[in-house]
Design an enzyme around this catalytic site. Sequence first.
Site, PDB file in Angstrom:
ATOM      1  N   ARG A  37       0.813  -1.223   0.000  1.00 34.16           N
ATOM      2  CA  ARG A  37       0.000   0.000   0.000  1.00 34.16           C
ATOM      3  C   ARG A  37       0.847   1.274   0.000  1.00 34.16           C
ATOM      4  O   ARG A  37       0.489   2.258  -0.643  1.00 34.16           O
ATOM      5  CB  ARG A  37      -0.945  -0.010   1.191  1.00 34.16           C
ATOM      6  CG  ARG A  37      -2.006  -1.101   1.028  1.00 34.16           C
ATOM      7  CD  ARG A  37      -2.968  -1.023   2.137  1.00 34.16           C
ATOM      8  NE  ARG A  37      -3.994  -2.055   2.064  1.00 34.16           N
ATOM      9  CZ  ARG A  37      -5.003  -2.117   2.886  1.00 34.16           C
ATOM     10  NH1 ARG A  37      -5.154  -1.217   3.826  1.00 34.16           N
ATOM     11  NH2 ARG A  37      -5.895  -3.074   2.768  1.00 34.16           N
ATOM     12  N   ASP A 143     -16.102   8.768   8.989  1.00 31.29           N
ATOM     13  CA  ASP A 143     -14.936   7.916   8.758  1.00 31.29           C
ATOM     14  C   ASP A 143     -13.694   8.792   8.799  1.00 31.29           C
ATOM     15  O   ASP A 143     -13.752   9.994   8.530  1.00 31.29           O
ATOM     16  CB  ASP A 143     -15.035   7.198   7.399  1.00 31.29           C
ATOM     17  CG  ASP A 143     -14.194   5.927   7.365  1.00 31.29           C
ATOM     18  OD1 ASP A 143     -14.759   4.826   7.491  1.00 31.29           O
ATOM     19  OD2 ASP A 143     -12.952   6.030   7.226  1.00 31.29           O
TER      20      ASP A 143
HETATM   21  C1  LIG Z   1     -13.732  -2.441   7.237  1.00 33.82           C
HETATM   22  S1  LIG Z   1     -14.398  -0.848   7.198  1.00 33.82           S
HETATM   23  C2  LIG Z   1     -16.001  -1.142   7.944  1.00 33.82           C
HETATM   24  C3  LIG Z   1     -17.136  -0.454   7.214  1.00 33.82           C
HETATM   25  C4  LIG Z   1     -18.533  -0.733   7.768  1.00 33.82           C
HETATM   26  N1  LIG Z   1     -18.649  -0.260   9.126  1.00 33.82           N
HETATM   27  C5  LIG Z   1     -18.870  -2.196   7.678  1.00 33.82           C
HETATM   28  O1  LIG Z   1     -18.910  -2.883   8.695  1.00 33.82           O
HETATM   29  O2  LIG Z   1     -19.101  -2.670   6.558  1.00 33.82           O
HETATM   30  C6  LIG Z   1     -13.501  -0.028   8.521  1.00 33.82           C
HETATM   31  C7  LIG Z   1     -13.542   1.487   8.432  1.00 33.82           C
HETATM   32  O3  LIG Z   1     -13.079   2.041   9.674  1.00 33.82           O
HETATM   33  C8  LIG Z   1     -12.376   3.235   9.370  1.00 33.82           C
HETATM   34  N2  LIG Z   1     -11.483   3.584  10.488  1.00 33.82           N
HETATM   35  C9  LIG Z   1     -10.356   2.952  10.894  1.00 33.82           C
HETATM   36  N3  LIG Z   1      -9.792   3.610  11.910  1.00 33.82           N
HETATM   37  C10 LIG Z   1     -10.582   4.678  12.180  1.00 33.82           C
HETATM   38  C11 LIG Z   1     -10.523   5.749  13.126  1.00 33.82           C
HETATM   39  N4  LIG Z   1      -9.526   5.873  14.017  1.00 33.82           N
HETATM   40  N5  LIG Z   1     -11.506   6.679  13.095  1.00 33.82           N
HETATM   41  C12 LIG Z   1     -12.514   6.581  12.200  1.00 33.82           C
HETATM   42  N6  LIG Z   1     -12.629   5.608  11.279  1.00 33.82           N
HETATM   43  C13 LIG Z   1     -11.667   4.663  11.269  1.00 33.82           C
HETATM   44  C14 LIG Z   1     -11.632   2.901   8.097  1.00 33.82           C
HETATM   45  O4  LIG Z   1     -11.263   4.058   7.369  1.00 33.82           O
HETATM   46  C15 LIG Z   1     -12.653   2.024   7.341  1.00 33.82           C
HETATM   47  O5  LIG Z   1     -13.395   2.755   6.394  1.00 33.82           O
END
Ligand SMILES: C[S@@+](CC[C@H](N)C(=O)[O-])C[C@H]1O[C@@H](n2cnc3c(N)ncnc32)[C@H](O)[C@@H]1O
Length: 274
Positions: A37, A143
Amino acid sequence: MKEFQFTDTDFQKVSEKVYSACGIVLGPHKREMVYSRLARRIRANGLKNFEDYLTFLDNSSDQEFSHFINAITTNLTSFFRESHHFEYLKSDVIPRIKQDNKMSKRARFWSAGCSTGEEPYSIAMTVKDEFPSDWDVKVLATDLDSNVLSKAAEGIYSSQSVTGLDENHLRKWFLKSSDGSQYRVKEQLKSLIYFKRLNLLEPWPMKGPFDLIFCRNVLIYFDKETKDSLFDGYHRMLEPSHGHLFIGHSETMSKERRDFKNLGKTMYKRVDVT
Ligand SMILES: C[S@@+](CC[C@H](N)C(=O)[O-])C[C@H]1O[C@@H](n2cnc3c(N)ncnc32)[C@H](O)[C@@H]1O
């Protein structure tokens, strides 16, 4: 032989930066993922190796740091993922909100870690028809990753990514492009949702209370300390009499916590402990 040199020290520095910026723990098994990445960022900036990239990151503007974090986050999601949550929302949570909030006629939902928007749009599709039109119903979708958040706010999905949606949902809430390759969310659904960039580790500007918080497949990247402080925050943000929290299928809350009642299937209800 790899294109860019990536030493143990480089990996450790990347992990420390990511952990302190957003709580994501990068264990040794993530090393290959981190390499591929970030190699894109090294190429994009015309640099020679990871050491140079880390120096560049320290001396450059917030813009590269944002690219760095966006490259690290994992954004996998889909419409109505873990569908039992949406069934329970409709059968149990919404009737309870309607009862408890009948004076204020207000309902608030939060998709924390909303990725490209499939989760908040699924919430909006579920709640839109369930409340009478004089209710004030809103979904906050947040997000950390600015790229996924702009895709979410745009609300345009490929025909492949809407495969989990049935014909009714597609017809009712989406406009199909003339060649059938894309689906655009209709404005009447989109207007329910407020998209905002928010790092869950930084102070939360909203007051709440929320009737239901979805924080699914986000906590999995965090250590126990970060998860516990987020659970404390969600507890404070939830409506005291019926506030619910849904987490992801592989996520857990410590059994020692007495301030949430476990309803099974990764669904929790706020409880007040005296
Ligand atoms: C795997 S996705 C999950 C999406 C959705 N909630 C689902 O379950 O399908 C995880 C998301 O968490 C976000 N994320 C990770 N760390 C974070 C943080 N410290 N604050 C806010 N969002 C975060 C990532 O950018 C990503 O878009």
